[in-house]
Design a protein around this motif. Sequence first.
Motif, mmCIF file in Angstrom:
data_model
loop_
_atom_site.group_PDB
_atom_site.id
_atom_site.type_symbol
_atom_site.label_atom_id
_atom_site.label_comp_id
_atom_site.label_asym_id
_atom_site.label_seq_id
_atom_site.Cartn_x
_atom_site.Cartn_y
_atom_site.Cartn_z
ATOM 1 N N LEU A 27 -2.392 -5.535 -14.881
ATOM 2 C CA LEU A 27 -1.360 -6.135 -14.032
ATOM 3 C C LEU A 27 -0.831 -5.104 -13.047
ATOM 4 N N ALA A 28 -0.511 -5.563 -11.838
ATOM 5 C CA ALA A 28 0.089 -4.714 -10.809
ATOM 6 C C ALA A 28 0.946 -5.593 -9.913
ATOM 7 N N THR A 29 1.981 -5.020 -9.353
ATOM 8 C CA THR A 29 2.810 -5.790 -8.431
ATOM 9 C C THR A 29 2.127 -5.818 -7.066
ATOM 10 N N PRO A 30 2.200 -6.948 -6.363
ATOM 11 C CA PRO A 30 1.520 -7.056 -5.069
ATOM 12 C C PRO A 30 2.007 -6.072 -4.006
ATOM 13 N N ASP A 31 3.158 -5.430 -4.231
ATOM 14 C CA ASP A 31 3.636 -4.462 -3.250
ATOM 15 C C ASP A 31 3.160 -3.035 -3.542
ATOM 16 N N VAL A 32 2.351 -2.865 -4.595
ATOM 17 C CA VAL A 32 1.835 -1.544 -4.934
ATOM 18 C C VAL A 32 0.881 -1.073 -3.835
ATOM 19 N N GLU A 33 0.872 0.223 -3.604
ATOM 20 C CA GLU A 33 -0.025 0.776 -2.593
ATOM 21 C C GLU A 33 -1.462 0.714 -3.098
ATOM 22 N N ILE A 34 -2.357 0.161 -2.282
ATOM 23 C CA ILE A 34 -3.770 0.056 -2.645
ATOM 24 C C ILE A 34 -4.597 0.832 -1.628
ATOM 25 N N ALA A 35 -5.831 1.147 -2.000
ATOM 26 C CA ALA A 35 -6.735 1.887 -1.115
ATOM 27 C C ALA A 35 -8.147 1.355 -1.296
ATOM 28 N N VAL A 36 -8.921 1.443 -0.261
ATOM 29 C CA VAL A 36 -10.310 1.005 -0.284
ATOM 30 C C VAL A 36 -11.189 2.195 -0.657
ATOM 31 N N SER A 37 -12.085 1.989 -1.643
ATOM 32 C CA SER A 37 -12.994 3.058 -2.061
ATOM 33 C C SER A 37 -14.284 3.011 -1.232
ATOM 34 N N ASP A 38 -15.158 3.978 -1.474
ATOM 35 C CA ASP A 38 -16.444 4.019 -0.777
ATOM 36 C C ASP A 38 -17.348 2.846 -1.139
ATOM 37 N N GLU A 39 -17.106 2.230 -2.294
ATOM 38 C CA GLU A 39 -17.967 1.136 -2.757
ATOM 39 C C GLU A 39 -17.561 -0.214 -2.184
ATOM 40 N N SER A 40 -16.419 -0.259 -1.511
ATOM 41 C CA SER A 40 -15.888 -1.516 -0.993
ATOM 42 C C SER A 40 -15.673 -1.441 0.503
ATOM 43 N N GLU A 41 -15.548 -2.606 1.106
ATOM 44 C CA GLU A 41 -15.189 -2.675 2.517
ATOM 45 C C GLU A 41 -13.727 -3.052 2.686
ATOM 46 N N ASP A 42 -13.135 -3.657 1.639
ATOM 47 C CA ASP A 42 -11.751 -4.093 1.723
ATOM 48 C C ASP A 42 -11.218 -4.320 0.312
ATOM 49 N N VAL A 43 -9.912 -4.259 0.161
ATOM 50 C CA VAL A 43 -9.212 -4.594 -1.082
ATOM 51 C C VAL A 43 -8.015 -5.438 -0.662
ATOM 52 N N ARG A 44 -7.861 -6.611 -1.298
ATOM 53 C CA ARG A 44 -6.818 -7.520 -0.853
ATOM 54 C C ARG A 44 -6.378 -8.448 -1.980
ATOM 55 N N TRP A 45 -5.103 -8.850 -1.933
ATOM 56 C CA TRP A 45 -4.557 -9.835 -2.868
ATOM 57 C C TRP A 45 -4.869 -11.243 -2.371
ATOM 58 N N PHE A 46 -5.186 -12.145 -3.319
ATOM 59 C CA PHE A 46 -5.416 -13.558 -3.006
ATOM 60 C C PHE A 46 -4.687 -14.419 -4.028
ATOM 61 N N PRO A 47 -4.188 -15.582 -3.602
ATOM 62 C CA PRO A 47 -3.649 -16.516 -4.590
ATOM 63 C C PRO A 47 -4.783 -16.929 -5.535
ATOM 64 N N THR A 48 -4.499 -17.049 -6.819
ATOM 65 C CA THR A 48 -5.552 -17.436 -7.771
ATOM 66 C C THR A 48 -6.033 -18.856 -7.507
ATOM 67 N N THR A 49 -5.250 -19.634 -6.764
ATOM 68 C CA THR A 49 -5.635 -21.012 -6.451
ATOM 69 C C THR A 49 -6.278 -21.140 -5.070
ATOM 70 N N ALA A 50 -6.434 -20.026 -4.350
ATOM 71 C CA ALA A 50 -7.021 -20.060 -3.004
ATOM 72 C C ALA A 50 -7.878 -18.812 -2.797
ATOM 73 N N LEU A 51 -8.977 -18.774 -3.500
ATOM 74 C CA LEU A 51 -9.884 -17.624 -3.404
ATOM 75 C C LEU A 51 -10.631 -17.647 -2.076
ATOM 76 N N PRO A 52 -11.079 -16.493 -1.604
ATOM 77 C CA PRO A 52 -11.861 -16.466 -0.364
ATOM 78 C C PRO A 52 -13.209 -17.161 -0.578
ATOM 79 N N ALA A 53 -13.847 -17.554 0.511
ATOM 80 C CA ALA A 53 -15.124 -18.264 0.417
ATOM 81 C C ALA A 53 -16.240 -17.379 -0.127
#
Length: 182
Positions: free
Chosen positions: A131-157
Amino acid sequence: MIVDEFLADLKALPASLSRDSYLTFATAGGMNVFEREGGPEHVTASCFVFSPDFERVLLCFHRKGQFWVQFGGHLEPQDASVADAALREAREESGIANLTLRSEAIVDLDRHELHGGFSCAAHWDVGFVALATPDVEIAVSDESEDVRWFPTTALPAAVPDNFPVRLAVVLRGVENEGARSR
């Protein structure tokens, strides 16, 4: 020993075809199932990171797979357990240094075959929850292009085909666990 602990954790899960397949695979392969070079198929560890209210999920856009997915990857020699590997991967890939697992209980088993860009043939993925709060600082690693929060009921395509079902099962399991502890 990591394999003995893993087998005990699997045996603690409700009986299912997935659980039984994992037990057979881990029993037959021993320590090799945890090593990237141990064969074309091996155990990987992943972590679903949710907001404390379970309304949002933090996902990474996987560079090789080109899809949104939970954090995870191969076990490393320093990992004391599969849960430890899942937490390490989630910390590395999300940039959340103080992330902790909600528990060391397995919440997801997903064997998936790999194609194009991967040197492995299949991953026997084992999932956990943090668990983490959505206001926590996040960072993108070398293995990813992006890191982002999504509603569990509205996932990206762009998620793997079975991801919405897996996420729903994980959320139901967490919900049922919460109801039992009240």
